[in-house]
Every structure is written in structure tokens, then in C-alpha cells.
Design a protein around this motif. Sequence first.
Motif, PDB file in Angstrom:
ATOM      1  N   VAL A  25       0.833  -1.202   0.000  1.00  0.00           N
ATOM      2  CA  VAL A  25       0.000   0.000   0.000  1.00  0.00           C
ATOM      3  C   VAL A  25       0.864   1.246   0.000  1.00  0.00           C
ATOM      4  N   GLY A  26       0.331   2.303  -0.579  1.00  0.00           N
ATOM      5  CA  GLY A  26       1.000   3.590  -0.615  1.00  0.00           C
ATOM      6  C   GLY A  26       1.375   3.986  -2.022  1.00  0.00           C
ATOM      7  N   ASP A  27       2.119   5.093  -2.115  1.00  0.00           N
ATOM      8  CA  ASP A  27       2.502   5.614  -3.414  1.00  0.00           C
ATOM      9  C   ASP A  27       3.844   6.324  -3.300  1.00  0.00           C
ATOM     10  N   LEU A  34       2.261  -5.181   4.764  1.00  0.00           N
ATOM     11  CA  LEU A  34       2.225  -6.103   5.878  1.00  0.00           C
ATOM     12  C   LEU A  34       1.812  -7.487   5.412  1.00  0.00           C
ATOM     13  N   VAL A  35       2.107  -8.479   6.247  1.00  0.00           N
ATOM     14  CA  VAL A  35       1.658  -9.845   6.012  1.00  0.00           C
ATOM     15  C   VAL A  35       0.323 -10.010   6.716  1.00  0.00           C
ATOM     16  N   SER A  57      -0.959  -0.677  12.878  1.00  0.00           N
ATOM     17  CA  SER A  57       0.110  -0.981  11.913  1.00  0.00           C
ATOM     18  C   SER A  57       0.459   0.254  11.096  1.00  0.00           C
ATOM     19  N   SER A  58       1.670   0.277  10.567  1.00  0.00           N
ATOM     20  CA  SER A  58       2.105   1.409   9.731  1.00  0.00           C
ATOM     21  C   SER A  58       1.353   1.450   8.403  1.00  0.00           C
ATOM     22  N   SER A  59       0.757   0.342   8.006  1.00  0.00           N
ATOM     23  CA  SER A  59       0.051   0.275   6.723  1.00  0.00           C
ATOM     24  C   SER A  59      -1.387   0.777   6.800  1.00  0.00           C
ATOM     25  N   ALA A  82       7.989 -12.652   3.532  1.00  0.00           N
ATOM     26  CA  ALA A  82       7.079 -12.672   4.683  1.00  0.00           C
ATOM     27  C   ALA A  82       7.755 -12.083   5.921  1.00  0.00           C
ATOM     28  N   GLU A  83       9.008 -12.433   6.127  1.00  0.00           N
ATOM     29  CA  GLU A  83       9.718 -11.917   7.300  1.00  0.00           C
ATOM     30  C   GLU A  83       9.921 -10.414   7.213  1.00  0.00           C
ATOM     31  N   LYS A  84      10.286  -9.900   6.034  1.00  0.00           N
ATOM     32  CA  LYS A  84      10.456  -8.449   5.872  1.00  0.00           C
ATOM     33  C   LYS A  84       9.144  -7.711   6.114  1.00  0.00           C
ATOM     34  N   PHE A  85       8.058  -8.211   5.510  1.00  0.00           N
ATOM     35  CA  PHE A  85       6.772  -7.535   5.635  1.00  0.00           C
ATOM     36  C   PHE A  85       6.125  -7.753   7.001  1.00  0.00           C
TER      37      PHE A  85
END
Length: 168
Positions: A25-27, A34-35, A57-59, A82-85
Motif C-alpha cells: 500500500v502507498g505511493d 504487511l503480512v 500498523s504502519s500500513s 514474509a519476514e520483511k513484511f
Amino acid sequence: MEQPSPKSFTNAMRALVGNCSVITVGDGADISGLVVTSAISLSADPPLLLACVNRSSSSWPLLDKYRKFGWSSLGAEHQDIAEKFSGFGGVKGADRYEGAEWQRAETGALLLKGAPSAFDCEVEDMIDRGTHSIVIGRVRAIRESDGAGALVYWNGSFMPMVAHRPAC
């Protein structure tokens, strides 16, 4: 009757197998993701997806602001994504996208190349319940990749799943 504690509820939910998907998400530089393991289909006609996103969440603010998102199911080889997100190692924002190939969808959302299935979505509705929002996404486009397997979440761990073909 006493209500179960959040910790006991979370521990019990770990016994359920969840599919793993990344919501992007975002631009521009204002991106995150996120997962989610709460991803399900809601309707085939019209095509709608549903996920539960924690409002802390930040998302979440980006979903509310941009009203579009990418939804990529994760394959057996996508544990690092998955781990990064999931924020392992403190990875945040645009840094979560490093090391993977992404393609821009019709809405401008980013979809993971090689994902078993990926959906380009617009937010149809966000319904707040408890700590989360139920995010309903209207699917605008779909991309698929055969043979990618699946990544699932069970008992607090990511687990790759690969379809085995019967021996001849």
C-alpha cells in the motif's frame, strides 16, 4: 463468565493454519505493507476480498489515505518476503520491498512477481472492530503463477508448502 485474555486468544489462534499474503500500500516513497493471515474471499460476483488489519500498523493509515492496495499470496519460496513484511529485524516502509521483484498494477498498487495469485484492489469498505479494521477490497485485476506452492503460518512460524505429484 470471564473473558479470555488477549494473550490466551492469540496463543489459541496460532493453532489455526493461516495463508500468508502480503498487502502492499502507498505511493511513491510513501509505501509500506504487511503480512496478513486473515485473507479470504468474500464474494465472486462482484469479486471481493477481505482481510483484517491492525489499526496500529504502519500500513493502516496508508490504506485509509490511498484507498488502493496490492494483494499477493506468498509461495513456498517467499519466506524472506514474509519476514520483511512482518517487520523482522526492524525492517520498515519502503525497505520491505528490497530483494524482490514487483510489478505495478492498473490501480498503481505493487504486486509480487511470481506470487501464486495476486490481486489489484480498491478499498470498498473498512469496518472497525476491536483493534482491527475489516478491509474489503474490490478486485480490479488478477495475476497468477503456476507451481509456486504456498507459504502458511502455523504455531508462530512460516512454513513452505509444495504440492507433490504422485509417482508414476
